[in-house]
Enzyme design. Structure first.
Site, PDB file in Angstrom:
ATOM      1  N   CYS A 140      19.943   5.368  14.990  1.00 42.73           N
ATOM      2  CA  CYS A 140      20.121   6.243  16.142  1.00 42.73           C
ATOM      3  C   CYS A 140      18.836   6.265  16.972  1.00 42.73           C
ATOM      4  O   CYS A 140      17.761   5.927  16.469  1.00 42.73           O
ATOM      5  CB  CYS A 140      20.466   7.660  15.684  1.00 42.73           C
ATOM      6  SG  CYS A 140      22.155   7.851  15.064  1.00 42.73           S
ATOM      7  N   ASN A 177      29.478  -6.296   9.488  1.00 42.04           N
ATOM      8  CA  ASN A 177      30.182  -5.666   8.374  1.00 42.04           C
ATOM      9  C   ASN A 177      30.487  -4.236   8.801  1.00 42.04           C
ATOM     10  O   ASN A 177      29.566  -3.507   9.187  1.00 42.04           O
ATOM     11  CB  ASN A 177      29.324  -5.627   7.109  1.00 42.04           C
ATOM     12  CG  ASN A 177      28.868  -7.001   6.677  1.00 42.04           C
ATOM     13  OD1 ASN A 177      29.589  -7.977   6.829  1.00 42.04           O
ATOM     14  ND2 ASN A 177      27.667  -7.085   6.126  1.00 42.04           N
ATOM     15  N   HIS A 179      26.685  -1.538  14.119  1.00 43.50           N
ATOM     16  CA  HIS A 179      25.656  -2.568  14.222  1.00 43.50           C
ATOM     17  C   HIS A 179      26.143  -3.845  13.553  1.00 43.50           C
ATOM     18  O   HIS A 179      27.111  -3.845  12.791  1.00 43.50           O
ATOM     19  CB  HIS A 179      24.357  -2.113  13.558  1.00 43.50           C
ATOM     20  CG  HIS A 179      24.412  -2.095  12.054  1.00 43.50           C
ATOM     21  ND1 HIS A 179      25.126  -1.149  11.336  1.00 43.50           N
ATOM     22  CD2 HIS A 179      23.869  -2.930  11.117  1.00 43.50           C
ATOM     23  CE1 HIS A 179      25.007  -1.385  10.051  1.00 43.50           C
ATOM     24  NE2 HIS A 179      24.257  -2.466   9.879  1.00 43.50           N
TER      25      HIS A 179
END
Length: 357
Positions: free
Chosen positions: A73, A170, A183
C-alpha cells in the site's frame, strides 16, 4: 507515459509508471532498511536435466499480513511501506526476498552441478487500492501495466546471463499468495525454464513434420472448431485449450504471432486490456466469488524468438464453487494430469458467465 526511477533505503530500485507528468515522485524512502543477505544458487537435477533454484533466505519473507500492515500500500504518515509515495498508479520494484539476484562475487566460478542464482525478481503493483483486482482495472490502467511489463521485459532481457523474462500474477490465498494487495511479479531467469523447453521442443518437432508454426496452427484449429472459444476480437482470441489440464483454464493468443509483449503493435495492446479483463471477470462470475488464479505471460526466450510466440495462460485452482483442484499423486509426482471438467463444458460455462465490471 512518465517513468520515474528511484531507490529504496536498502539500495533496491523502484520505478513509478504514470500516464502523464503531473505526479510528484520526489518522496524518498524514510526507512532505515538493510539489504537482505541472500545467496541464491542453481543446482542441477541430473535426473530431469533441469536447474532448481535454491533460495533459503525467502523463508523469512512477509507472509499474509493484516491489511493495515500491507507493505504494498502507499506510505502514510507514521506507516512507511515499500512504496514511499502517498498514492501511485503502477509501481515496479526489486523484490526484497528475491529468488534470483546479482551474486556477491560476479567472478565466482560455477560448475556443471551448481552455480550462482544470477537474475532478477521484481514486484509489479497494479493499483494503490488494497481491495482492487486486475479485473476491476480500467482499460487505461491495464495499458499502463502492459507498458510497465514491456519496459521491464526489454531492460531485464539485456542483463548479463538472463535467458528468459517471465511476467505473472498469483491471485488468492488458495493459490498460495503471501500478500493480498493486487500485484504480480517478473522473473528474469538465467536459464530457459523447463516448461518453455518442452514447448520449444514440441514446436520444433511440429515444424519439422509440417513446415508450419505450432502456435499458428493451434490458434487456427481453435478458431476452426469454435466450440472452445470464449472471446474473439480483431487482435486477440481467448479459448479453453483442447487438452486443458485445469478444470477452468484459458489461453489468450494474439491473432498475429509476435515473440513478446514489446512486439505488440499499439492497437493490439489497447485491445488486450479489454480481452484480458474480460477473461478474468468471467472467472470471478463463474463462481460468484473472487477466483484464485495464476496468470502466466509466456514470451519467447532469447534462443527461440522465431519459433515460440507470445501468449497468456490463465487457470484457477477452483473446480467448483466450494471445491479446489489439488495436485495430488498423479499430477504432483508424475505430472500426469486428470481434468475433472471437459474443456468444451468449461468453455460453455465461461461464455455463459457474465463479467462484472
Amino acid at each position: 507515459m512518465k517513468r520515474t526511477v528511484t531507490t529504496l533505503s536498502d539500495g533496491r530500485e523502484l520505478i513509478y509508471f504514470d500516464p502523464d507528468d503531473r505526479a510528484d515522485r520526489s518522496v524518498l524512502d524514510q526507512r532505515a532498511l538493510h539489504r537482505v543477505e541472500s545467496r541464491p544458487e542453481l543446482r542441477y537435477d541430473r535426473a530431469l536435466d533441469e536447474w532448481v533454484i535454491v533460495a533459503a533466505h525467502r523463508q523469512s519473507r512477509t507472509f499474509q499480513p493484516a491489511a493495515a500492515d500491507c507493505p504494498l500500500c502507499p506510505s502514510q504518515p507514521g506507516r512507511p511501506t515499500e512504496i514511499p509515495a502517498g498514492a501511485y498508479e503502477v509501481v515496479v520494484f526489486e523484490n526484497r526476498f528475491a529468488a534470483l539476484g546479482a551474486p556477491e562475487d560476479p567472478a565466482a566460478p560455477g560448475d556443471a552441478q551448481r552455480r550462482p542464482g544470477v537474475g532478477r525478481c521484481e514486484v509489479v503493483c497494479f493499483s494503490d487500492r488494497h481491495d482492487a483486482s486486475f479485473a476491476q482495472l480500467s482499460p487505461e490502467r491495464v495499458e499502463l501495466v502492459v507498458e510497465a511489463w514491456v519496459d521491464r521485459t526489454q531492460e531485464l532481457a539485456t542483463l548479463p546471463g538472463v535467458e528468459q523474462v517471465f511476467c505473472f500474477e498469483n491471485r488468492g490465498k488458495d493459490i498460495g499468495v503471501t500478500l493480498e494487495h493486487p500485484h504480480g511479479q517478473i522473473y528474469a531467469y538465467p536459464f530457459v525454464t523447463p516448461r518453455t523447453r518442452r514447448m520449444l521442443s514440441a514446436a520444433r518437432r511440429h515444424e519439422q513434420r509440417t513446415g508450419r508454426n505450432l502456435a499458428d496452427d493451434t490458434l487456427a484449429a481453435e478458431l476452426d472448431e469454435e466450440v472452445r472459444v470464449i472471446h474473439r476480437g480483431e487482435h486477440w482470441t481467448a479459448f479453453v485449450p483442447f487438452a486443458a489440464r485445469w478444470p477452468y483454464e484459458v489461453h489468450l493468443y494474439p491473432n498475429r504471432r509476435v515473440p513478446d509483449l514489446a512486439a505488440l503493435p499499439g492497437p493490439a495492446r489497447t485491445e488486450f486490456a479489454l480481452a484480458y479483463t474480460d477473461v478474468l471477470s468471467r472467472f470471478d462470475a463463474l463462481f460468484g466469488v473472487p477466483a484464485p488464479y495464476i496468470s502466466a505471460v509466456h514470451q519467447a526466450p532469447r534462443v527461440a524468438r522465431d519459433v515460440l510466440g507470445l501468449h497468456i495462460e490463465i487457470f484457477t485452482s477452483r473446480r467448483d464453487t466450494t471445491k479446489l483442484k489439488y495436485l495430488a499423486g498423479s499430477e504432483a509426482a508424475m505430472e500426469a494430469f486428470a481434468n475433472d471438467v471437459a474443456p468444451e463444458a468449461a468453455a460453455e460455462r465461461l461464455r455463459a458467465s457474465t463479467p462484472r465490471r
